[in-house]
Scaffold this motif. Structure first.
Motif, PDB file in Angstrom:
ATOM      1  N   GLN A   1     -12.467   4.723   1.615  1.00  0.00           N
ATOM      2  CA  GLN A   1     -11.135   4.239   1.250  1.00  0.00           C
ATOM      3  C   GLN A   1     -10.216   5.463   1.317  1.00  0.00           C
ATOM      4  O   GLN A   1     -10.436   6.438   0.600  1.00  0.00           O
ATOM      5  CB  GLN A   1     -11.120   3.659  -0.177  1.00  0.00           C
TER       6      GLN A   1
ATOM      7  N   PHE B   1     -11.752  -0.197  10.201  1.00  0.00           N
ATOM      8  CA  PHE B   1     -12.514  -1.131   9.365  1.00  0.00           C
ATOM      9  C   PHE B   1     -12.223  -2.549   9.832  1.00  0.00           C
ATOM     10  O   PHE B   1     -11.078  -2.894  10.105  1.00  0.00           O
ATOM     11  CB  PHE B   1     -12.068  -0.944   7.912  1.00  0.00           C
TER      12      PHE B   1
ATOM     13  N   SER C   1     -12.563  -6.624   8.925  1.00  0.00           N
ATOM     14  CA  SER C   1     -12.861  -7.616   7.898  1.00  0.00           C
ATOM     15  C   SER C   1     -13.932  -8.577   8.381  1.00  0.00           C
ATOM     16  O   SER C   1     -14.233  -8.653   9.567  1.00  0.00           O
ATOM     17  CB  SER C   1     -11.593  -8.404   7.541  1.00  0.00           C
ATOM     18  N   GLY C   2     -14.466  -9.315   7.433  1.00  0.00           N
ATOM     19  CA  GLY C   2     -15.436 -10.349   7.773  1.00  0.00           C
ATOM     20  C   GLY C   2     -16.826 -10.020   7.288  1.00  0.00           C
ATOM     21  O   GLY C   2     -17.100  -8.907   6.835  1.00  0.00           O
ATOM     22  N   MET C   3     -17.689 -11.016   7.354  1.00  0.00           N
ATOM     23  CA  MET C   3     -19.088 -10.853   6.974  1.00  0.00           C
ATOM     24  C   MET C   3     -19.943 -11.475   8.062  1.00  0.00           C
ATOM     25  O   MET C   3     -19.545 -12.448   8.684  1.00  0.00           O
ATOM     26  CB  MET C   3     -19.382 -11.618   5.680  1.00  0.00           C
ATOM     27  N   TRP C   4     -21.115 -10.909   8.263  1.00  0.00           N
ATOM     28  CA  TRP C   4     -21.968 -11.530   9.271  1.00  0.00           C
ATOM     29  C   TRP C   4     -22.633 -12.761   8.670  1.00  0.00           C
ATOM     30  O   TRP C   4     -22.938 -12.801   7.475  1.00  0.00           O
ATOM     31  CB  TRP C   4     -22.954 -10.521   9.844  1.00  0.00           C
TER      32      TRP C   4
ATOM     33  N   LEU D   1     -14.675 -14.460   9.687  1.00  0.00           N
ATOM     34  CA  LEU D   1     -13.775 -14.615   8.552  1.00  0.00           C
ATOM     35  C   LEU D   1     -13.121 -15.977   8.694  1.00  0.00           C
ATOM     36  O   LEU D   1     -12.499 -16.261   9.734  1.00  0.00           O
ATOM     37  CB  LEU D   1     -12.724 -13.489   8.565  1.00  0.00           C
ATOM     38  N   ARG D   2     -13.296 -16.839   7.686  1.00  0.00           N
ATOM     39  CA  ARG D   2     -12.747 -18.201   7.739  1.00  0.00           C
ATOM     40  C   ARG D   2     -13.147 -18.893   9.039  1.00  0.00           C
ATOM     41  O   ARG D   2     -12.312 -19.430   9.765  1.00  0.00           O
ATOM     42  CB  ARG D   2     -11.223 -18.191   7.628  1.00  0.00           C
TER      43      ARG D   2
ATOM     44  N   ASP E   1     -22.760 -15.332   2.926  1.00  0.00           N
ATOM     45  CA  ASP E   1     -21.313 -15.496   2.923  1.00  0.00           C
ATOM     46  C   ASP E   1     -20.913 -16.766   2.157  1.00  0.00           C
ATOM     47  O   ASP E   1     -19.966 -16.760   1.376  1.00  0.00           O
ATOM     48  CB  ASP E   1     -20.768 -15.498   4.362  1.00  0.00           C
TER      49      ASP E   1
ATOM     50  N   LEU F   1     -21.329 -16.215  -1.576  1.00  0.00           N
ATOM     51  CA  LEU F   1     -20.280 -15.331  -2.082  1.00  0.00           C
ATOM     52  C   LEU F   1     -18.964 -16.080  -2.243  1.00  0.00           C
ATOM     53  O   LEU F   1     -18.269 -15.928  -3.258  1.00  0.00           O
ATOM     54  CB  LEU F   1     -20.100 -14.131  -1.145  1.00  0.00           C
TER      55      LEU F   1
ATOM     56  N   ARG G   1     -10.023 -14.643  -1.947  1.00  0.00           N
ATOM     57  CA  ARG G   1     -11.256 -14.792  -1.178  1.00  0.00           C
ATOM     58  C   ARG G   1     -11.769 -13.450  -0.660  1.00  0.00           C
ATOM     59  O   ARG G   1     -11.033 -12.463  -0.631  1.00  0.00           O
ATOM     60  CB  ARG G   1     -11.003 -15.754  -0.014  1.00  0.00           C
ATOM     61  N   ALA G   2     -13.024 -13.438  -0.236  1.00  0.00           N
ATOM     62  CA  ALA G   2     -13.626 -12.204   0.273  1.00  0.00           C
ATOM     63  C   ALA G   2     -13.139 -11.914   1.683  1.00  0.00           C
ATOM     64  O   ALA G   2     -13.078 -12.815   2.525  1.00  0.00           O
ATOM     65  CB  ALA G   2     -15.140 -12.331   0.285  1.00  0.00           C
ATOM     66  N   LEU G   3     -12.767 -10.668   1.927  1.00  0.00           N
ATOM     67  CA  LEU G   3     -12.446 -10.231   3.286  1.00  0.00           C
ATOM     68  C   LEU G   3     -13.632  -9.512   3.909  1.00  0.00           C
ATOM     69  O   LEU G   3     -13.797  -9.464   5.117  1.00  0.00           O
ATOM     70  CB  LEU G   3     -11.231  -9.299   3.265  1.00  0.00           C
ATOM     71  N   SER G   4     -14.457  -8.901   3.053  1.00  0.00           N
ATOM     72  CA  SER G   4     -15.695  -8.299   3.540  1.00  0.00           C
ATOM     73  C   SER G   4     -16.573  -8.018   2.336  1.00  0.00           C
ATOM     74  O   SER G   4     -16.115  -8.073   1.191  1.00  0.00           O
ATOM     75  CB  SER G   4     -15.435  -7.009   4.323  1.00  0.00           C
ATOM     76  N   CYS G   5     -17.831  -7.755   2.596  1.00  0.00           N
ATOM     77  CA  CYS G   5     -18.798  -7.520   1.533  1.00  0.00           C
ATOM     78  C   CYS G   5     -19.892  -6.638   2.097  1.00  0.00           C
ATOM     79  O   CYS G   5     -20.615  -7.043   3.005  1.00  0.00           O
ATOM     80  CB  CYS G   5     -19.368  -8.866   1.075  1.00  0.00           C
TER      81      CYS G   5
ATOM     82  N   LEU H   1     -19.740  -3.633  -2.262  1.00  0.00           N
ATOM     83  CA  LEU H   1     -18.301  -3.398  -2.307  1.00  0.00           C
ATOM     84  C   LEU H   1     -17.643  -4.590  -1.608  1.00  0.00           C
ATOM     85  O   LEU H   1     -17.841  -4.798  -0.415  1.00  0.00           O
ATOM     86  CB  LEU H   1     -17.963  -2.081  -1.605  1.00  0.00           C
TER      87      LEU H   1
ATOM     88  N   GLN I   1     -14.289  -6.454  -0.492  1.00  0.00           N
ATOM     89  CA  GLN I   1     -12.842  -6.395  -0.312  1.00  0.00           C
ATOM     90  C   GLN I   1     -12.349  -7.831  -0.464  1.00  0.00           C
ATOM     91  O   GLN I   1     -12.751  -8.705   0.299  1.00  0.00           O
ATOM     92  CB  GLN I   1     -12.485  -5.869   1.090  1.00  0.00           C
TER      93      GLN I   1
ATOM     94  N   GLU J   1      -8.898 -10.556  -1.291  1.00  0.00           N
ATOM     95  CA  GLU J   1      -7.469 -10.653  -0.985  1.00  0.00           C
ATOM     96  C   GLU J   1      -6.626  -9.915  -2.018  1.00  0.00           C
ATOM     97  O   GLU J   1      -5.465  -9.602  -1.763  1.00  0.00           O
ATOM     98  CB  GLU J   1      -7.065 -12.133  -0.910  1.00  0.00           C
TER      99      GLU J   1
ATOM    100  N   PRO K   1     -10.190  -4.212  -3.717  1.00  0.00           N
ATOM    101  CA  PRO K   1     -11.639  -4.002  -3.726  1.00  0.00           C
ATOM    102  C   PRO K   1     -12.241  -4.225  -5.117  1.00  0.00           C
ATOM    103  O   PRO K   1     -11.624  -3.912  -6.136  1.00  0.00           O
ATOM    104  CB  PRO K   1     -11.783  -2.543  -3.300  1.00  0.00           C
TER     105      PRO K   1
END
Lengths: 320, 320
Positions: free
Chosen positions: A42, A104, A106-109, A202-203, B9, B12, B23-27, B40, B42, B44, B47
């Motif tokens: 960060q 960086f 955004s998103g998750m797998w 993401l979404r 996801d 979460l 909502r989660a942007l990443s994890c 960690l 991220q 909306e 963090p």
């Protein structure tokens, strides 16, 4: 899971001073990528990913990888963008390792793959191939057909400990692949490792493609075969043809494929299966006790390999 | 290094809906804490840290830990603040584990300890003790004097494999400590594990104290002894008296200590050394091959233990 190299706060501060990203507010080792050390940093200007390249990555390949990400990002592919330092460079040293700072994403797998994910993946993969068409550098696939036999020879003695009869089975498959591998298919930059953990959503839409450290120049359809194996099988080795059809249909809608590519898909998928089976087998028999990285089960890919071996043609994957 | 439990996801998203954090942007799984899985996230709204409590933490202790962090944060201690859900609760289930969302703290833990760090630590530790004074809950120290002998018994058979003669040496030390442990010292909430990797600094000032999962009710001076061992020794077992003096002086400047506490410091430090030596020894001889967590070297603490055993009084730590 990664994080092999510790970065001290002082070293990080000195490193970041060479960029225009502000100072570090925090730096956490993240469980992402298995070849390199990755940190989520960060900074005063936002989050960035810091990657330290460990010994499994050839430093001579880094200009290709970083150049490729830069090229693809400039063409709208949602991949990490290398951050340039004040000197214009993207690659420098940190804690004795080659290191780069990238954007960086955004998103998750996705942990549970649905046909929708495969649909989006098909489009994204075709776009990736299209965007790579004018990338000027090339890199030989270090884990392609010519590399499988030497890799097998280095772990064949222990193969039957993992699964009885595995050595003989792989030996036959390798001979078949060596004899029947296609030639002259459309070639370009491929990701070569586009597993679900390298694709962020993401979404319900793809927000990131990461980990380009196996990217190379090879048959584009081989990349499709890697994805088919990684995204469309239910364990153990059962193809979900709905997922396969969605992946392949969306891919073809964005990049038309040749008849030769369609015809070659079973053998490419067999090759893609043996490639991951062999590297997993090698890691399985060579991982020292107490290692930080837990090796992946090679047998998952044995089931996938056997599936493709029994396939007549690409119609088995739902291709009309 | 942690991350034991995978969070999907979907799980979460459903978890975060129970909070007002967006909502989660990443994890990303982070390499922080060794007892729990930490992510960690991220969101909306910024963090946050998501912690899943693994089997080494007793769920019955979680109200104490979360209540303590809430209490301390409200009194200005820079510790993680548990986030309350829409239902007012801070603890719920995720992926089959007790889980909590806590505030994100900036800063990095110092890799190279300087006297300046010890100076700031002394003040922070005393403030922590003062802020905990009116915390209404108590928790027995699960790794205090009465627990050392049973822990030793469970790994004594393998102690000499780690270091010849270690079993006999520890047996004598335990007998000495059991005979000479102080009574009646000022008692309160202690952190009990305030190692450098649990203290974040930003621009030379402390920005975070984390990982309260060993916190308990015990002698306040025992917490000072834990810090003395963890922050003021150079390897192997050489005390940096400048660091010790800075830590102790700053602590005393914020919370006056009694003569009995000063007199007890050598035996408390010896106890603090054997506590970490024993848990490290236990982990060392019980870590299965291939485990994700690399055990820490118990012998570092043998050298520290020996140092304190040879000490006459607290003057050896630079106390006037």
């Amino acid at each position: 899971m990664a994080v092999y190299t510790e970065v001290s706060d002082d070293a990080l501060d000195a490193f970041l001073e060479q960029y225009r990203v502000g100072r570090a507010l925090s730096c956490k080792g993240i469980a992402e990528g298995v070849e390199n050390s990755n940190y989520l940093v960060q900074t005063e200007t936002g989050p960035l990913i810091l990657t330290l390249y460990e010994k499994r990555v050839d430093p001579g390949d880094l200009p290709f990888f970083l150049g490729l990400m830069d090229h693809l990002a400039a063409r709208g592919i949602p991949c990490p963008t290398p951050v340039r330092g004040r000197d214009g460079e993207t690659l420098r040293l940190l804690a004795g390792r080659p290191a780069a700072l990238v954007s960086f994403l955004s998103g998750m797998w996705p942990r549970h793959i649905t046909p929708h994910h495969c649909d989006r993946l098909g489009t994204a993969l075709a776009r990736l191939h299209a965007a790579g068409r004018d990338f000027p550098m090339t890199r030989r696939n270090g884990l392609g057909l010519p590399d499988w036999r030497p890799l097998f020879d280095r772990c064949a003695d222990h193969a039957d400990e993992v699964h009885p009869g595995l050595a003989a089975e792989l030996d036959r498959d390798l001979a078949d692949l060596e004899a029947g591998w296609p030639v002259g298919l459309p070639t370009g930059v491929i990701h070569a490792d586009l597993f679900p953990d390298n694709v962020f959503f993401l979404r319900d839409e793809i927000s990131g493609l990461i980990d380009f450290y196996f990217a190379c120049t090879d048959f584009l359809a081989y990349d499709v075969a890697v994805c088919l194996n990684a995204w469309c099988f239910e364990r153990p080795g059962e193809l979900n043809v709905t997922k396969a059809r969605r992946l392949l249909d969306r891919y073809r809608a964005t990049r038309p494929v040749t008849d030769a590519e369609v015809a070659a898909l079973p053998v490419l998928a067999q090759g893609a299966a043996i490639r991951f089976l062999l590297t997993r087998l090698y890691d399985w028999v060579n991982t020292p006790p107490g290692a930080l990285v837990k090796p992946k089960d090679p047998l998952e890919y044995l089931h996938i390999l056997r599936f493709h071996r029994g396939v007549d043609g690409a119609a088995a994957y739902g291709l009309a």
